[in-house]
Design a protein around this motif. Structure first.
Motif, PDB file in Angstrom:
ATOM      1  N   UNK A   1       0.836  -1.210   0.000  1.00 33.44           N
ATOM      2  CA  UNK A   1       0.000   0.000   0.000  1.00 33.44           C
ATOM      3  C   UNK A   1       0.865   1.253   0.000  1.00 33.44           C
ATOM      4  N   UNK A   2       1.892   1.284   0.828  1.00 35.80           N
ATOM      5  CA  UNK A   2       2.754   2.453   0.892  1.00 35.80           C
ATOM      6  C   UNK A   2       3.546   2.628  -0.395  1.00 35.80           C
ATOM      7  N   UNK A   3       4.047   1.529  -0.946  1.00 37.06           N
ATOM      8  CA  UNK A   3       4.803   1.617  -2.193  1.00 37.06           C
ATOM      9  C   UNK A   3       3.938   2.165  -3.324  1.00 37.06           C
ATOM     10  N   UNK A   4       2.720   1.683  -3.438  1.00 36.14           N
ATOM     11  CA  UNK A   4       1.839   2.157  -4.505  1.00 36.14           C
ATOM     12  C   UNK A   4       1.444   3.617  -4.292  1.00 36.14           C
ATOM     13  N   UNK A   5       1.302   4.021  -3.051  1.00 34.16           N
ATOM     14  CA  UNK A   5       1.005   5.428  -2.784  1.00 34.16           C
ATOM     15  C   UNK A   5       2.148   6.313  -3.258  1.00 34.16           C
ATOM     16  N   UNK A   6       3.368   5.886  -2.981  1.00 32.57           N
ATOM     17  CA  UNK A   6       4.528   6.688  -3.381  1.00 32.57           C
ATOM     18  C   UNK A   6       4.784   6.609  -4.883  1.00 32.57           C
ATOM     19  N   UNK A   7       4.761   5.397  -5.440  1.00 36.02           N
ATOM     20  CA  UNK A   7       5.141   5.208  -6.846  1.00 36.02           C
ATOM     21  C   UNK A   7       4.063   5.654  -7.815  1.00 36.02           C
ATOM     22  N   UNK A   8       2.793   5.448  -7.447  1.00 40.78           N
ATOM     23  CA  UNK A   8       1.698   5.739  -8.363  1.00 40.78           C
ATOM     24  C   UNK A   8       0.977   7.047  -8.063  1.00 40.78           C
ATOM     25  N   UNK A   9       1.388   7.738  -6.992  1.00 38.24           N
ATOM     26  CA  UNK A   9       0.667   8.966  -6.664  1.00 38.24           C
ATOM     27  C   UNK A   9       1.585  10.072  -6.174  1.00 38.24           C
ATOM     28  N   UNK A  10       2.193   9.893  -5.004  1.00 36.69           N
ATOM     29  CA  UNK A  10       2.891  10.994  -4.350  1.00 36.69           C
ATOM     30  C   UNK A  10       4.058  11.522  -5.175  1.00 36.69           C
ATOM     31  N   UNK A  11       4.960  10.639  -5.585  1.00 32.18           N
ATOM     32  CA  UNK A  11       6.139  11.083  -6.334  1.00 32.18           C
ATOM     33  C   UNK A  11       5.762  11.629  -7.714  1.00 32.18           C
ATOM     34  N   UNK A  12       4.959  10.904  -8.520  1.00 28.20           N
ATOM     35  CA  UNK A  12       4.559  11.492  -9.807  1.00 28.20           C
ATOM     36  C   UNK A  12       3.799  12.799  -9.659  1.00 28.20           C
ATOM     37  N   UNK A  13       2.943  12.886  -8.642  1.00 28.79           N
ATOM     38  CA  UNK A  13       2.189  14.120  -8.442  1.00 28.79           C
ATOM     39  C   UNK A  13       3.112  15.278  -8.117  1.00 28.79           C
ATOM     40  N   UNK A  14       4.117  15.023  -7.304  1.00 26.89           N
ATOM     41  CA  UNK A  14       5.071  16.082  -6.974  1.00 26.89           C
ATOM     42  C   UNK A  14       5.787  16.561  -8.228  1.00 26.89           C
ATOM     43  N   UNK A  15       6.211  15.628  -9.075  1.00 23.96           N
ATOM     44  CA  UNK A  15       6.910  15.992 -10.310  1.00 23.96           C
ATOM     45  C   UNK A  15       5.977  16.749 -11.247  1.00 23.96           C
ATOM     46  N   UNK A  16       4.760  16.219 -11.446  1.00 24.64           N
ATOM     47  CA  UNK A  16       3.793  16.878 -12.335  1.00 24.64           C
ATOM     48  C   UNK A  16       3.454  18.268 -11.830  1.00 24.64           C
ATOM     49  N   UNK A  17       3.177  18.369 -10.538  1.00 24.76           N
ATOM     50  CA  UNK A  17       2.834  19.665  -9.963  1.00 24.76           C
ATOM     51  C   UNK A  17       3.976  20.662 -10.112  1.00 24.76           C
ATOM     52  N   UNK A  18       5.207  20.191  -9.924  1.00 26.44           N
ATOM     53  CA  UNK A  18       6.360  21.074 -10.056  1.00 26.44           C
ATOM     54  C   UNK A  18       6.474  21.616 -11.480  1.00 26.44           C
ATOM     55  N   UNK A  19       6.343  20.742 -12.460  1.00 23.17           N
ATOM     56  CA  UNK A  19       6.413  21.181 -13.851  1.00 23.17           C
ATOM     57  C   UNK A  19       5.276  22.135 -14.192  1.00 23.17           C
ATOM     58  N   UNK A  20       4.067  21.814 -13.745  1.00 21.88           N
ATOM     59  CA  UNK A  20       2.915  22.652 -14.080  1.00 21.88           C
ATOM     60  C   UNK A  20       2.971  24.004 -13.389  1.00 21.88           C
ATOM     61  N   UNK A  21       3.426  24.018 -12.145  1.00 21.44           N
ATOM     62  CA  UNK A  21       3.528  25.293 -11.429  1.00 21.44           C
ATOM     63  C   UNK A  21       4.598  26.175 -12.075  1.00 21.44           C
ATOM     64  N   UNK A  22       5.731  25.576 -12.431  1.00 23.44           N
ATOM     65  CA  UNK A  22       6.772  26.341 -13.112  1.00 23.44           C
ATOM     66  C   UNK A  22       6.288  26.825 -14.482  1.00 23.44           C
ATOM     67  N   UNK A  23       5.519  25.982 -15.152  1.00 26.25           N
ATOM     68  CA  UNK A  23       4.972  26.352 -16.444  1.00 26.25           C
ATOM     69  C   UNK A  23       3.998  27.526 -16.313  1.00 26.25           C
ATOM     70  N   UNK A  24       3.109  27.424 -15.345  1.00 25.32           N
ATOM     71  CA  UNK A  24       2.147  28.502 -15.121  1.00 25.32           C
ATOM     72  C   UNK A  24       2.843  29.785 -14.698  1.00 25.32           C
ATOM     73  N   UNK A  25       3.859  29.648 -13.847  1.00 22.63           N
ATOM     74  CA  UNK A  25       4.606  30.826 -13.415  1.00 22.63           C
ATOM     75  C   UNK A  25       5.280  31.497 -14.606  1.00 22.63           C
ATOM     76  N   UNK A  26       5.860  30.693 -15.497  1.00 22.52           N
ATOM     77  CA  UNK A  26       6.506  31.254 -16.680  1.00 22.52           C
ATOM     78  C   UNK A  26       5.500  32.002 -17.551  1.00 22.52           C
ATOM     79  N   UNK A  27       4.321  31.435 -17.719  1.00 21.28           N
ATOM     80  CA  UNK A  27       3.313  32.069 -18.564  1.00 21.28           C
ATOM     81  C   UNK A  27       2.811  33.372 -17.953  1.00 21.28           C
ATOM     82  N   UNK A  28       2.628  33.370 -16.633  1.00 22.26           N
ATOM     83  CA  UNK A  28       2.170  34.585 -15.965  1.00 22.26           C
ATOM     84  C   UNK A  28       3.228  35.668 -16.041  1.00 22.26           C
TER      85      UNK A  28
END
Length: 367
Positions: A198-225
């Protein structure tokens, strides 16, 4: 995804005196209807994307290769998991045997891995495309194909434990009846194995990818603004449209990050609570039961909502969708030059507006 928590929850309930027969549970009738809608919409939407990619050579560029892989992953989730999950809400005992149990659990993990990891790769690719629209991309089509294949290979490897250890287990319920259920957690491995998975799937399939996706999207949005603030003075309607389009993109990408969070967070909250909270079996009540069902439905809705979002934000995809499913095409030549994404830098400078989504993550013509 669904049966993993559902069977674990049933494992805790089926031996209790308060066991409720499936015929008396509201989800027995509600969830199959919801999943039928998910199945139809998901197959039509993702199937259309796959068909467009296969039919039109111009669609086979770098972003669309990831989109094609993502659509295949979503289709795999819908075709291999939704029918089994909906039936599990209507039948008390697993009817398909051990082989189908292993296959369904493994296929489910492969599909989820492909979907999540492809979204992560897409976010990275689109960040580079938007932040550096003029500079030539380092990515090439062969590298993109290799990356997509690597995502599938990693997902297959991560799904091996489900393929090997998932099995059909049995338990007694009221009236001394025996119920069989498919579980990814062998009893002989104990609770430690369950918590680790359960913990591995939370990290591998959610927490870590979400952190990476959110980081890219926030930087992308910041650049556009920030880019809207550094644009030169007004030069007419075209300049104003460009500023408004960039602001819309900044809001849009952040909105899709929230969609990702909403679709998967309830499921992982329940799984972590149920397996790590020591009194979860005792505190499991109607609230947690409803929360579990809503979380599972949302996790599957994510597999069919991406084409819907893409339909509304991408003019090109909307035309193709209407062409193949709604028969709204007036003439063949109207779409001969339409592509889902534009990655050419000169095209970026020439057009006045940009449409971007976390699914297409592409530049679409609005001129």
């Amino acid at each position: 995804m669904e049966s993993e928590a559902m069977e674990s929850m049933d494992e805790g309930n089926i031996t209790e005196e308060g066991y409720i027969p499936y015929s008396q549970r509201p989800e027995t009738y509600i969830v199959p209807v919801v999943f039928a809608i998910i199945f139809i919409v998901g197959v039509l939407g993702n199937g259309t994307l796959v068909f467009i990619f296969a039919r039109h050579k111009r669609m086979r560029n770098i972003p669309n290769t990831y989109i094609f892989s993502l659509a295949l992953g979503d289709l795999l989730v819908i075709v291999s998991c939704v029918p089994f999950t909906s039936i599990l809400y209507t039948l008390e005992s697993w009817p398909w045997g051990g082989l189908i149990c292993k296959l369904s659990e493994a296929t489910k993990d492969v599909s989820i891995g492909v979907s999540v990891f492809t979204l992560t790769a897409l976010s990275a690719e689109r960040y580079c495309a938007i932040v550096n629209p003029i500079r030539r991309h380092i990515s090439t089509k062969p590298l993109t194909i290799v990356t997509a294949l690597a995502i599938w290979m990693v997902s297959l490897i991560l799904a091996l434990p489900a393929a090997i250890f998932s099995n059909v287990q049995s338990a007694l319920v009221q009236d001394n009846r025996t119920i069989e259920y498919c579980s990814p957690f062998p009893k002989e491995f104990g609770k430690t194995y369950e918590k680790g998975v359960v913990m591995f799937k939370f990290l591998a399939y959610y927490a870590v990818p979400l952190w990476v996706i959110a980081a890219f999207y926030i930087l992308m949005a910041r650049h556009l603004v920030l880019s809207t603030r550094t644009l030169p003075g007004e030069h007419g309607k075209g300049q104003t449209n460009q500023i408004q389009a960039r602001k819309k993109v900044a809001r849009m990408v952040l909105a899709f990050v929230m969609i990702f969070i909403i679709c998967f967070l309830p499921y992982h909250i329940f799984m972590l609570w149920f397996h790590f909270y020591p009194y979860s079996h005792d505190d499991y009540d109607e609230f947690w039961h409803a929360f579990r069902i809503v979380g599972f439905c949302l996790s599957y809705i994510n597999s069919c909502i991406n084409p819907i979002a893409l339909y509304f934000v991408s003019k090109a995809f909307r035309k193709y969708f209407n062409r193949y499913l709604l028969c709204c095409l007036r003439s063949e030549t109207q779409y001969s030059d339409v592509t889902l994404v534009h990655v050419n830098s000169s095209s970026y400078r020439r057009h006045n507006s940009v449409i971007t989504s976390h699914y297409s993550l592409s530049h679409a013509d609005k001129s």
